[in-house]
Write a protein that holds these residues in place. Structure first.
Motif, PDB file in Angstrom:
ATOM      1  N   ASN A  87      10.543 -10.006 -22.291  1.00 17.33           N
ATOM      2  CA  ASN A  87       9.774  -8.866 -23.140  1.00 17.33           C
ATOM      3  C   ASN A  87      10.881  -7.870 -23.451  1.00 17.33           C
ATOM      4  N   VAL A  88      12.260  -7.789 -22.988  1.00 17.15           N
ATOM      5  CA  VAL A  88      13.287  -6.973 -23.472  1.00 17.15           C
ATOM      6  C   VAL A  88      13.805  -7.780 -24.381  1.00 17.15           C
ATOM      7  N   ILE A  89      14.038  -9.035 -24.408  1.00 12.79           N
ATOM      8  CA  ILE A  89      14.492  -9.721 -25.584  1.00 12.79           C
ATOM      9  C   ILE A  89      13.774  -9.497 -26.892  1.00 12.79           C
ATOM     10  N   GLN A  90      12.493  -9.736 -26.705  1.00 14.34           N
ATOM     11  CA  GLN A  90      11.318  -9.761 -27.696  1.00 14.34           C
ATOM     12  C   GLN A  90      11.375  -8.368 -28.478  1.00 14.34           C
ATOM     13  N   HIS A  91      11.235  -7.487 -27.687  1.00 16.67           N
ATOM     14  CA  HIS A  91      10.847  -5.894 -28.223  1.00 16.67           C
ATOM     15  C   HIS A  91      11.919  -4.807 -27.999  1.00 16.67           C
ATOM     16  N   ASP A  92      12.232  -4.211 -28.752  1.00 13.13           N
ATOM     17  CA  ASP A  92      13.013  -2.995 -29.019  1.00 13.13           C
ATOM     18  C   ASP A  92      12.303  -1.604 -28.822  1.00 13.13           C
ATOM     19  N   LEU A  93      12.403  -1.225 -27.815  1.00 10.65           N
ATOM     20  CA  LEU A  93      12.035   0.362 -27.520  1.00 10.65           C
ATOM     21  C   LEU A  93      13.049   1.735 -27.504  1.00 10.65           C
ATOM     22  N   LEU A  94      12.486   2.629 -28.145  1.00  9.71           N
ATOM     23  CA  LEU A  94      13.395   3.830 -28.116  1.00  9.71           C
ATOM     24  C   LEU A  94      14.094   4.172 -26.670  1.00  9.71           C
ATOM     25  N   VAL A  95      13.187   4.045 -25.732  1.00 19.00           N
ATOM     26  CA  VAL A  95      13.830   4.303 -24.393  1.00 19.00           C
ATOM     27  C   VAL A  95      14.990   3.305 -24.127  1.00 19.00           C
ATOM     28  N   ASP A  96      15.205   2.237 -24.734  1.00 16.41           N
ATOM     29  CA  ASP A  96      16.255   1.389 -24.668  1.00 16.41           C
ATOM     30  C   ASP A  96      17.626   2.305 -24.641  1.00 16.41           C
TER      31      ASP A  96
END
Length: 526
Positions: free
Chosen positions: A283-292
């Motif tokens: 899920n981390v690999i596929q999607h970029d979140l602002l909280v990252d």
């Protein structure tokens, strides 16, 4: 109130319901079916034979540990007719304050999102996915431009909110207590006094052996340590969570700590747990979140600059990025006064059917959040195990350090306990610091919010966290904070400003935790 029998039957029903939806339940069923092929299992004594099989094969112990874990984590059930929000927090004004605080956090996050023109979440392009996958184990070498990002809030912002907490039932009272005039926290919650703390932390008394104490008059330290290790090995062999929790109250040998903590937290790395971690990674690999970006920024500002923890930078990114995607963390909001924030799919603002929790785990990281993970990197070098341990410690304990509640281990109660201990036992020091504008809580608050991570030497921090797990309570943090002030009292009585007081207490890395706690609780007059 529930009667004793009614409360017990409700507790049992609650635990059975939760365990039925767990992986352990299906494993027990599978084992029970398999044992039917065993010639020793007779039809006429089927029930007893299956019970005996589960006992001798170790499954009964696993069930006991799971029940014990449920009792430790979840609050005792309320009356069936009590509204569900009472399980989260029984005091209405606390719930309201927490709700207002959440709105502020969300507003800060949304305004940053708008200012930077960055969506809360977006799918990564394939090229970026491949790049992230290739450097998964060396994310610390990445240097993204984070100059425009800022922490959503820092501990000092949270303290300002707690200082303004008021119980409306007391607001107009003319009879203000001594504490109302002196301390920063002005809500009437019951906290333990020294006699009650002595009883609660009785295993810390001066006549009980402790690891890392080498001046016991009764037993030579090496003799105690050897015997303590032997008992620890026996506890691990028995695989008994309750025994492990009792054992760590006297401290964990370094060689056994990782296994003992896993036993207390009921964490065992099963293949399905490793698979779950891999799914989170995907899920981390596929999607970029602002909280990252908030996580990157926090690690760069805190752990990366710490002499003890900078080497674990890659682990911290892995664990925290996966944590932000973990929807199983949402379960802890049933007993957390906080509510997970929601966002809306683009173009569907205000339409509840298009509302999603953001971030997926419901936890917005703040300045210093990564320091909850950093010390655990000394104990666990396998990422999925490290992840499970951190998640379990967070949903049992650390969430209480940044949410507003009346729970005895909640940050409000810890602040009140700290101030009441200082006012009662070091009144001259407390009054002096208050008079020069150096309220003690302004200095100690950041220690407690971080559970002292980043302030104590790591070996001392782990001895402190042993006691958090051993007593299933965070109250030891407030006691230690008061003990630090008592230890530096002579120097603090000489200071004339907040800056000077902070300088006296700037370096805690040389302190020995257990002697400080013992002296404060058991060697001073009460």
């Amino acid at each position: 109130m529930l009667g004793q029998d009614g409360g017990l039957s409700l507790t049992i029903a609650q635990i059975v319901k939760r365990l039925k939806s767990s992986g352990l339940h299906s494993q027990l069923e599978r084992q029970a079916r398999l044992c039917l092929h065993n010639p020793e299992v007779k039809l006429e004594s089927l029930k007893e034979d299956i019970k005996e099989f589960l006992k001798t094969s170790g499954w009964e112990k696993k069930l006991q540990n799971a029940v014990y874990s449920e009792l430790n984590v979840f609050p005792l059930p309320y009356h069936p007719s009590a509204p569900p929000e009472h399980m989260k927090e029984s005091l209405a004004y606390m719930r309201k304050a927490q709700g207002n605080w959440e709105k502020r956090i969300l507003k800060s996050l949304n305004s940053m999102c708008t200012e930077l023109g960055i969506p809360l979440a977006q799918k990564r392009p394939m090229s970026e996915q491949k790049e992230l996958l290739n450097k998964w184990n060396e994310m610390g070498t990445d240097e993204p431009d984070l100059s425009l990002f800022r922490p959503v809030y820092a501990p000092k912002d949270f303290l300002e909110v707690l200082m303004n907490l008021r119980n409306p039932n007391y607001e107009n009272s003319e009879q203000l207590s001594f504490r109302n005039h002196m301390g920063l926290i002005q809500v009437p919650l019951k906290v333990k006094d020294i006699p009650e703390l002595k009883e609660y932390f009785s295993e810390l008394d001066l006549n009980t052996g402790q690891l890392d104490i080498d001046d016991s008059a009764h037993v030579p330290p090496e003799l105690f340590e050897n015997e303590h290790v032997r008992i620890g090995q026996k506890v691990l062999m028995e695989q008994d969570s309750a025994a492990a929790q009792q054992y760590v109250r006297q401290g964990c040998p370094n060689s056994l700590r990782a296994e003992l903590w896993a036993l207390i937290l009921n964490v065992s790395s099963q293949p399905e747990d490793i698979l779950y971690y891999e799914q989170l990674k995907s899920n981390v690999i596929q999607h970029d979140l602002l909280v990252d970006s908030l996580i990157y920024k926090d690690v760069k500002l805190t752990a990366s600059n710490d002499d003890y923890y900078f080497v674990f930078e890659d682990y911290l990114y892995q664990v925290l990025l996966c944590f932000s995607r973990d929807t199983s963390v949402l379960q802890h909001f049933s007993y957390n006064s906080a509510t997970p924030p929601k966002s809306y799919i683009r173009g569907k603002l205000g339409m509840e059917e298009y509302a999603v929790f953001y971030p997926p785990n419901g936890v917005i990281p703040f300045h210093g959040f990564s320091m909850y993970v950093a010390p655990l990197c000394f104990l666990y070098n396998e990422p999925s195990k490290l992840y499970q341990i951190f998640r379990e410690i967070y949903v049992r304990y650390f969430f209480r350090l940044h949410s507003i509640s009346s729970h005895p281990s909640g940050i409000v109660s810890l602040c009140l306990l700290f101030e009441s201990l200082l006012q009662t036992h070091l009144p001259q020091l407390f009054y002096h610091l208050r008079e020069i504008g150096a309220q003690p809580l302004r200095i100690s608050f950041k220690w407690m919010v971080r559970a002292f991570s980043g302030y104590l030497a790591t070996d001392q921090l782990l001895l402190l966290w042993d006691r958090i797990l051993g007593y299933n309570s965070l109250e030891i943090l407030a006691v230690l904070a008061a003990a630090v002030f008592a230890f530096r009292a002579v120097n603090l009585m000489e200071v004339t400003s907040l800056a000077a007081a902070e300088a006296v207490l700037a370096d805690l890395s040389t302190l020995k935790v257990i002697p400080l706690l013992q002296i404060f609780l058991f060697a001073t007059g009460t």
